[in-house]
Write an enzyme that holds these catalytic residues in place. Structure first.
Site, PDB file in Angstrom:
ATOM      1  CB  CYS A 148      -0.948  -0.038   1.191  1.00  0.00           C
ATOM      2  SG  CYS A 148      -0.714   1.226   2.417  1.00  0.00           S
ATOM      3  CG  HIS A 172      -2.249   5.665   1.294  1.00  0.00           C
ATOM      4  ND1 HIS A 172      -3.442   5.059   0.974  1.00  0.00           N
ATOM      5  CD2 HIS A 172      -2.074   6.648   0.382  1.00  0.00           C
ATOM      6  CE1 HIS A 172      -3.972   5.665  -0.081  1.00  0.00           C
ATOM      7  NE2 HIS A 172      -3.154   6.625  -0.462  1.00  0.00           N
ATOM      8  CD  GLN A 212      -8.308  -4.338  -3.019  1.00  0.00           C
ATOM      9  OE1 GLN A 212      -7.947  -4.288  -1.838  1.00  0.00           O
ATOM     10  NE2 GLN A 212      -9.374  -5.022  -3.401  1.00  0.00           N
ATOM     11  CG  HIS A 262      -5.598  -3.301   2.361  1.00  0.00           C
ATOM     12  ND1 HIS A 262      -4.987  -2.421   1.491  1.00  0.00           N
ATOM     13  CD2 HIS A 262      -6.548  -3.960   1.648  1.00  0.00           C
ATOM     14  CE1 HIS A 262      -5.564  -2.537   0.298  1.00  0.00           C
ATOM     15  NE2 HIS A 262      -6.509  -3.449   0.364  1.00  0.00           N
TER      16      HIS A 262
HETATM   17 ZN   LIG Z   1      -2.250   1.568   3.927  1.00  0.00          ZN
END
Ligand SMILES: [Zn+2]
Length: 195
Positions: free
Chosen positions: A87, A89, A128, A156
């Site tokens: 991911c 972030h 995603q 996640h």
């Molecule tokens: Zn994340």
């Protein structure tokens, strides 16, 4: 270079990333000279290069190496493709399964290429939603089928280990092009993948 194995790491990148990991590990309060950690910055640098190798690979080329003229024009489904990504972030893993279907329009693609392009897009910093769109658009624009569908189900780590700590939640994303925009075709696909 779609088939290059990832054994040779870029020395300069490895060295730069290694030095940064060393200072990150120190900043987190650890002793980088401790026996178990001495080689960790280098191992982490190589692991991260492996996990982001998709930037150097060309998914269009991968598909084009195995496209064949064929009159078959029914739905082709490859389901339960294992998927591991990061991911963007939190730089934490998300992982799960991708299901891909297409309806050929004069040409088919070697079945093993579909998992390969999932890997190319997954081995980057991702969300995603974009991963789903990129796989969809790549197949649609390259193979030009009558329709293509992609469903991704993933867990996640940034939700499971931190933040809301929801261990069992699964995120589902999907995208449909061409014939799969028709509700009957889409439902047939969803039924065949057990949704
Ligand atoms: Zn994340």
């Amino acid at each position: 270079m779609p088939y290059k194995s990832f054994e040779e790491y870029n020395m300069k990148v490895t060295d730069d990333v290694k030095n940064r990991y060393e200072s990150i590990i120190k900043d987190l309060g650890e002793d980088t000279q401790r026996e178990g950690l001495v080689k960790t910055p280098e191992r982490a640098a190589k692991a991260m290069q492996f996990l982001t190798q998709g930037y150097d690979q060309d998914p269009v080329e991968i598909l084009k190496t195995a496209m064949f003229k064929e009159s078959y024009n029914e739905m082709v489904i490859v389901k339960d493709i294992e998927l591991y990504s990061l991911c963007e972030h939190h730089i934490l893993p998300f992982f799960g399964k991708a299901h891909i279907a297409y309806i050929p329009d004069g040409q088919i693609v070697g079945l093993s290429k579909l998992p390969r392009i999932v890997d190319v897009f997954a081995r980057r910093l991702q969300v995603q939603e974009r991963l789903t769109e990129q796989i969809l658009d790549c197949i649609n624009d390259t193979l030009k089928p009558q329709g293509v569908a992609v469903v991704i189900e993933a867990s996640h780590m940034c939700m499971m280990m931190r933040g809301v700590q929801k261990q069992n939640s699964i995120t589902t994303t999907s995208g449909f092009r061409g014939q799969f925009e028709k509700i009957e075709t889409r439902n047939e696909f969803l039924k065949l993948i057990g949704k």
